[in-house]
Design an enzyme around this catalytic site. Structure first.
Site, PDB file in Angstrom:
ATOM      1  CD  GLN A  83       3.830   5.182  -4.985  1.00 24.61           C
ATOM      2  OE1 GLN A  83       2.997   4.206  -4.537  1.00 24.61           O
ATOM      3  NE2 GLN A  83       3.770   5.407  -6.130  1.00 24.61           N
ATOM      4  CB  CYS A  84       6.672   8.354   2.471  1.00 26.75           C
ATOM      5  SG  CYS A  84       6.964   7.841   4.117  1.00 26.75           S
ATOM      6  CB  SER A  85       0.856   7.366   3.208  1.00 28.42           C
ATOM      7  OG  SER A  85       1.054   6.234   4.052  1.00 28.42           O
TER       8      SER A  85
END
Length: 297
Positions: A83-85
């Protein structure tokens, strides 16, 4: 403000920065036409940045079995697992720039089956790599329309592990989103006990950061009490103390064992993830039979 939420901008842009660092940043700008926030922060350690930048250039730009757009899509898949935008947004831009099909960006379900077949090994590499078996590799290499060659698979696996690790760097250094990333919050990892989603404007500087610090203090206080009790009690073994510490750690809000199921990740990241509830699970629990680990030369 600046490239990092944790490091003062003045420290990153300090006057009279050493010539080796300045030269690296100039090279990055000439090569890419921009200097991203990861490069700015990592530039505080010029020798490390030099090695990292050469490695990344080889992985993404130089000759190899995978076409450039697929390399960036694999980077998106890997970053989305954590979930590393920030990294997802960065490589969406790169994917389009090298001629990638915009339809693939609607989600993993729109990518070719060959790329979708990487989903299982991506999931395991990101969260529980010890569960990978030779059968996972064989399934990808088997003859068929969507099979991988060994050279392609090696490059794909290196890209996956590279970006799983880089996501940790982004979170650990509080890398802020690039200006063109529509205000996405690249420095805020999912927080199991946060009331706000990763898209919240509160970011790391608000109450979430304060809560985390309070939890650290509580945990440290518990550790101190454990150490004191160890001195008072005779015959307490190291193993018993370790078991007590594990119990304290599990009870602490700081180390919530589960995970991403409680949040609402940004849809532009979640669309590249299947089975988002799958996360890290400790495999060395005391008194339990540990699963076999896959070892390779």
């Amino acid at each position: 403000r600046g490239p990092s939420a944790f490091i003062p901008l003045e420290e990153i842009l300090q006057e009279g920065a050493e010539s080796s660092r300045r030269q690296l940043l100039i090279e990055a700008f000439v090569s890419e036409g921009r200097v991203d926030n990861i490069t700015m922060v990592m530039g505080l350690h010029p020798q490390y940045l030099s090695s990292f930048w050469k490695t990344q250039y080889l992985l993404l730009r130089m000759d190899g079995p995978l076409p450039y757009h697929k390399r960036h899509y694999i980077a998106i898949m890997a970053a989305a697992r954590h979930q590393c935008s920030y990294l997802v947004g960065l490589h969406i831009g790169e994917f389009l720039q090298v001629g990638g099909n915009p339809a693939w960006l609607q989600g993993l379900h729109c990518a070719p089956p060959k790329l979708r077949n990487l989903n299982e090994i991506n999931k395991l590499l990101a969260h529980r790599p010890w569960l990978i078996t030779k059968e996972h590799i064989e399934a990808l290499l088997k003859t068929g329309e969507n099979s991988w060659s060994l050279a392609e698979l090696v490059q794909a696996l290196v890209l996956l592990t590279h970006y799983h690790s880089l996501a940790s760097f982004v979170f650990g250094c509080g890398i802020n989103p690039e200006e063109e990333q529509d205000g996405g919050h690249g420095c805020q990892p999912p927080s199991p006990h946060s009331d706000s989603s990763p898209a919240s404007d509160d970011n790391m500087g608000g109450s979430g950061g304060k809560d985390a610090m309070e939890e650290v203090e509580v945990l440290m206080e518990r550790l101190k009490l454990l150490q004191e009790s160890q001195l008072e009690e005779e015959g307490v073994t190291q193993e018993e103390m370790a078991t007590r510490f594990e119990l304290e750690k599990t009870e602490s809000l700081l180390v919530a064992p589960s995970d991403i199921a409680d949040h609402s990740p940004q849809s532009n990241v979640l669309c590249f993830v299947e089975d988002p509830e799958f996360g890290y699970k400790d495999f060395t629990r005391r008194g339990e039979q540990a699963p076999p680990t896959f070892r390779a030369q």
